[in-house]
Design an enzyme around this catalytic site. Structure first.
Site, mmCIF file in Angstrom:
data_model
loop_
_atom_site.group_PDB
_atom_site.id
_atom_site.type_symbol
_atom_site.label_atom_id
_atom_site.label_comp_id
_atom_site.label_asym_id
_atom_site.label_seq_id
_atom_site.Cartn_x
_atom_site.Cartn_y
_atom_site.Cartn_z
ATOM 1 N N ASP A 13 0.618 -1.198 -0.007
ATOM 2 C CA ASP A 13 -0.006 -0.025 0.057
ATOM 3 C C ASP A 13 0.918 1.296 -0.010
ATOM 4 O O ASP A 13 0.370 2.167 0.624
ATOM 5 C CB ASP A 13 -1.200 0.029 1.084
ATOM 6 C CG ASP A 13 -2.126 -0.967 1.064
ATOM 7 O OD1 ASP A 13 -2.081 -1.725 0.319
ATOM 8 O OD2 ASP A 13 -3.101 -0.704 1.937
ATOM 9 N N CYS A 59 -4.366 -5.873 -2.833
ATOM 10 C CA CYS A 59 -3.093 -6.690 -2.441
ATOM 11 C C CYS A 59 -2.848 -7.999 -2.968
ATOM 12 O O CYS A 59 -2.142 -8.626 -3.577
ATOM 13 C CB CYS A 59 -3.167 -6.902 -0.866
ATOM 14 S SG CYS A 59 -3.487 -5.340 -0.124
ATOM 15 N N LYS A 100 4.277 -10.895 4.179
ATOM 16 C CA LYS A 100 2.873 -11.397 3.728
ATOM 17 C C LYS A 100 2.550 -12.334 2.562
ATOM 18 O O LYS A 100 3.214 -12.163 1.532
ATOM 19 C CB LYS A 100 2.214 -9.902 3.492
ATOM 20 C CG LYS A 100 0.671 -9.882 2.994
ATOM 21 C CD LYS A 100 0.033 -8.646 3.310
ATOM 22 C CE LYS A 100 -1.016 -8.435 2.144
ATOM 23 N NZ LYS A 100 -1.458 -7.001 2.554
ATOM 24 N N HIS A 130 -1.082 -13.829 1.917
ATOM 25 C CA HIS A 130 -2.354 -13.415 1.331
ATOM 26 C C HIS A 130 -2.954 -14.316 0.314
ATOM 27 O O HIS A 130 -3.808 -13.729 -0.523
ATOM 28 C CB HIS A 130 -2.272 -12.043 1.077
ATOM 29 C CG HIS A 130 -3.684 -11.209 1.145
ATOM 30 N ND1 HIS A 130 -3.918 -10.057 0.695
ATOM 31 C CD2 HIS A 130 -4.819 -11.736 1.844
ATOM 32 C CE1 HIS A 130 -5.069 -9.623 1.212
ATOM 33 N NE2 HIS A 130 -5.693 -10.518 1.960
ATOM 34 N N HIS A 176 1.076 -0.744 5.102
ATOM 35 C CA HIS A 176 -0.495 -1.241 5.467
ATOM 36 C C HIS A 176 -0.698 -0.781 6.570
ATOM 37 O O HIS A 176 -0.209 -0.834 7.532
ATOM 38 C CB HIS A 176 -0.638 -2.649 5.169
ATOM 39 C CG HIS A 176 -2.035 -2.982 4.924
ATOM 40 N ND1 HIS A 176 -2.896 -2.993 5.761
ATOM 41 C CD2 HIS A 176 -2.459 -3.555 3.644
ATOM 42 C CE1 HIS A 176 -3.892 -3.472 5.405
ATOM 43 N NE2 HIS A 176 -3.816 -3.929 3.984
ATOM 44 N N ASN A 226 0.107 -1.942 -4.795
ATOM 45 C CA ASN A 226 -0.778 -1.081 -5.242
ATOM 46 C C ASN A 226 -0.733 0.178 -4.688
ATOM 47 O O ASN A 226 0.446 0.353 -3.748
ATOM 48 C CB ASN A 226 -2.301 -1.592 -4.930
ATOM 49 C CG ASN A 226 -2.314 -2.048 -3.308
ATOM 50 O OD1 ASN A 226 -2.546 -3.344 -2.907
ATOM 51 N ND2 ASN A 226 -2.444 -0.946 -2.467
ATOM 52 N N LYS A 278 -5.582 3.346 -4.185
ATOM 53 C CA LYS A 278 -6.333 1.794 -3.963
ATOM 54 C C LYS A 278 -7.483 1.525 -4.036
ATOM 55 O O LYS A 278 -8.216 2.176 -3.682
ATOM 56 C CB LYS A 278 -5.436 1.237 -2.483
ATOM 57 C CG LYS A 278 -5.832 -0.247 -2.127
ATOM 58 C CD LYS A 278 -5.156 -0.602 -0.695
ATOM 59 C CE LYS A 278 -5.719 -1.938 -0.425
ATOM 60 N NZ LYS A 278 -5.119 -2.238 0.982
HETATM 61 CA CA CA Z 1 -1.258 -3.849 -0.517
#
Ligand code: CA
Length: 552
Positions: free
Chosen positions: A19, A56, A118, A120, A212, A319, A373
């Site tokens: 982010d 993300c 991360k 995800h 983030h 992003n 985003k």
């Molecule tokens: Ca992200």
């Protein structure tokens, strides 16, 4: 590789920020101290026309697989599936088995494969990082979490995948008291690389959860940017724009982006609100500097080990900057955030706080681009990309090549000298969407990676876009769009402010046909009006009942 031949294949370090806005870093005009990333940019090349998804997990799916997110399992980001999308092919939720990851390919080719950060891309058995090609793993499996040892979920719905995984074990409850995400990820990667004494090259994936939200840094860094943002939004936006112009990143004629007008201007805020806004940005900036410091720690180890010279380093943000307040994460509400967190000025950024930069700062962080985003406007999908390493002959700032996040997969395989398999357990893989940058980066060819007739498609949360040549077609839903197709000439209007849909009907039809072709090719499923999460518990949702469990 035979035992007598030295393995000269390059190491690969892939670093992702979470982010982070387009102009936050020094090499992109930012005022945030990021000397290490500036150094990597100076030693290599940075790009200004690189695109990812607006969210993300879809970006990470494309990054690691080279396949469009609608075919890789992340057609929509869980848990936001509409009922008609849930468990459909390409919309499974975890990264599906129609793709292979970079780690799976390189591991099979003899690379050591490490991950810290991360994931995800699935928390259930069969879909975790150690089951997708990573030999050593310290990973946060979900989308976001507090950055300290309390490992607090963003909302009650996020609990089932709010989990730290260490080589297959759930370690969420045993994080050390001084745990801080960016430091811990670098520590783990440093320990894997320190223990790795063999001749084999490595692939290391360092996926920070910074910056983030929740915005948090260790206490002794809370005041690092004290007072720096007291002048408000324009006092940051203007100088960023000037620095970007002087470094040649954007056209010198570009005027300041007035912003969407969706958020109050600085002088409309009370003194108390200004102090609160400034504090948020101070903590965000400190998070980014801390990320830079930790990139430096890993790179420092590689230099000490004399492996830096043979390491391809790729850095990107997943992003654009995030405009959402903490109550965006359903079912949070402003009242519940107020009740459950201490977001006072004194506590902001510490354990037990939960703040975000918010929409106005997100627009500044994405200077000079529009929006942020979650949207497929440029502020959502155009992100920084820095590459350095052996065989990277390009230098400086490249504004010419249109690059896409799916390109990273074939580029890395190309540098490593290996091929993508055509099938997995007898089932053909989904087609590759990306293209290798190696011929361009190495100076073998200056041919455009995408020419004027090559279109690139995007879709997330029904926000659709096509990039083709100088043109962009976008369909955005309210509150950021008007539920109709808009057409922009990005060469003359990179901020997407003058809609040419009526003036250029032929171009509009051409790009609409490109969108239709893209949607068909990737199996896009338009979201219906009901949400799957309203029909099942979070636990049941994230177990993905009926999904095939396949060992890697
Ligand atoms: Ca992200």
């Amino acid at each position: 590789m035979s035992g007598t031949t030295k393995d000269t294949r390059p190491n690969i370090l892939l670093i992702v920020a979470d982010d982070m806005g387009f102009s936050d870093l020094q090499p992109y005009g930012g005022e945030i101290a990021t000397p290490l990333l500036q150094g990597l940019a100076d030693a290599g090349v940075r790009f200004s026309n690189f695109h990812a998804s607006s969210l993300c997990a879809p970006t990470r799916a494309m990054l690691l697989s080279g396949v469009d997110n609608h075919q890789a399992g992340l057609g929509v980001m869980p848990p936001f599936h509409a009922t008609n999308q849930y468990l459909q092919p390409g919309y499974e939720g975890p990264l599906n088995h129609s793709v292979v990851t970079i780690a799976e390919v390189l591991q099979a080719e003899g690379y050591r494969t490490y991950m810290a950060g991360k994931w995800h891309l699935g928390a259930i058995d069969g879909y975790r990082p150690e089951q997708r090609g990573f030999e050593r793993v310290f990973s946060f499996l979900g989308g976001g979490v507090s950055h300290f040892d309390d490992a607090r979920a963003l909302s009650s719905r996020e609990v089932p995948h709010t989990r730290y995984d260490e080589d297959g074990l759930d370690v969420s409850d045993s994080l050390p008291p001084d745990f801080y995400s960016s430091d811990a990820y670098a520590d783990k990667l440093i320990s894997y690389l320190s223990e790795d004494q063999g001749d084999a090259p490595f692939f290391a994936y360092l996926a920070f959860t910074a910056p983030h939200d929740p915005l948090q840094v260790p206490d002794d860094w809370l005041d690092r940017y004290s007072g720096r943002y007291d002048g408000g939004y324009d006092a940051v936006r203007g100088p960023r724009l000037q620095r970007m112009k002087s470094m040649g990143l954007i056209p010198s004629a570009l005027s300041e982006n007035p912003g969407s007008g969706l958020f109050p201007a600085w002088d409309e805020l009370s003194e108390e609100e200004q102090a609160e806004q400034a504090r948020r940005m101070e903590i965000y900036a400190a998070m980014i500097e801390r990320l830079d410091l930790n990139v430096g720690r890993v790179v420092g180890l590689l230099k000490k080990q004399k492996r830096y010279e043979n390491t391809l380093i790729i850095f990107l943000s997943d992003n654009g900057a995030n405009p959402k307040e903490p109550h965006f994460y359903a079912p949070n509400s402003p009242e519940q955030i107020e009740r459950d967190y201490d977001n006072s000025l004194e506590n902001m950024g510490r354990k037990g706080s939960f703040v975000s930069i918010g929409g106005a700062w997100a627009e500044v962080a994405n200077t000079p681009l529009s929006y942020f985003k979650t949207t497929t406007y440029e502020g959502g999908i155009q992100v920084p990309l820095i590459i350095s390493g052996p065989a990277v002959a390009k230098r400086g700032i490249d504004t010419s090549q249109r690059l896409h996040v799916t390109d990273v997969f074939p580029t890395i395989l190309d540098f490593a000298g290996c091929d993508r398999p055509v099938e997995r357990a007898g089932i053909p893989l989904a087609p590759l969407y990306g293209r290798s940058w190696k011929p361009y980066l190495s100076g073998e060819s200056d041919a455009p990676i995408r020419g004027p007739s090559d279109a690139v498609g995007f879709e997330m949360f029904e926000c659709r876009a096509i990039l083709k040549g100088d043109w962009k077609l976008i369909f955005a839903a309210p509150p950021y769009g008007r539920n109709d197709w808009q057409l922009f000439d990005l060469r003359n209007d990179p901020r997407e402010m003058k809609n040419l849909a009526e003036e250029e009907p032929d171009k509009l039809r051409e790009l609409q046909a490109e969108w239709d072709a893209y949607a068909r090719a990737v199996g896009y499923i338009e979201a219906g009006s009901t949400r799957q999460m309203d029909r099942m518990s979070p636990d049941e949702f994230f177990r993905y009942p009926g999904l095939r469990r396949v060992a890697s």
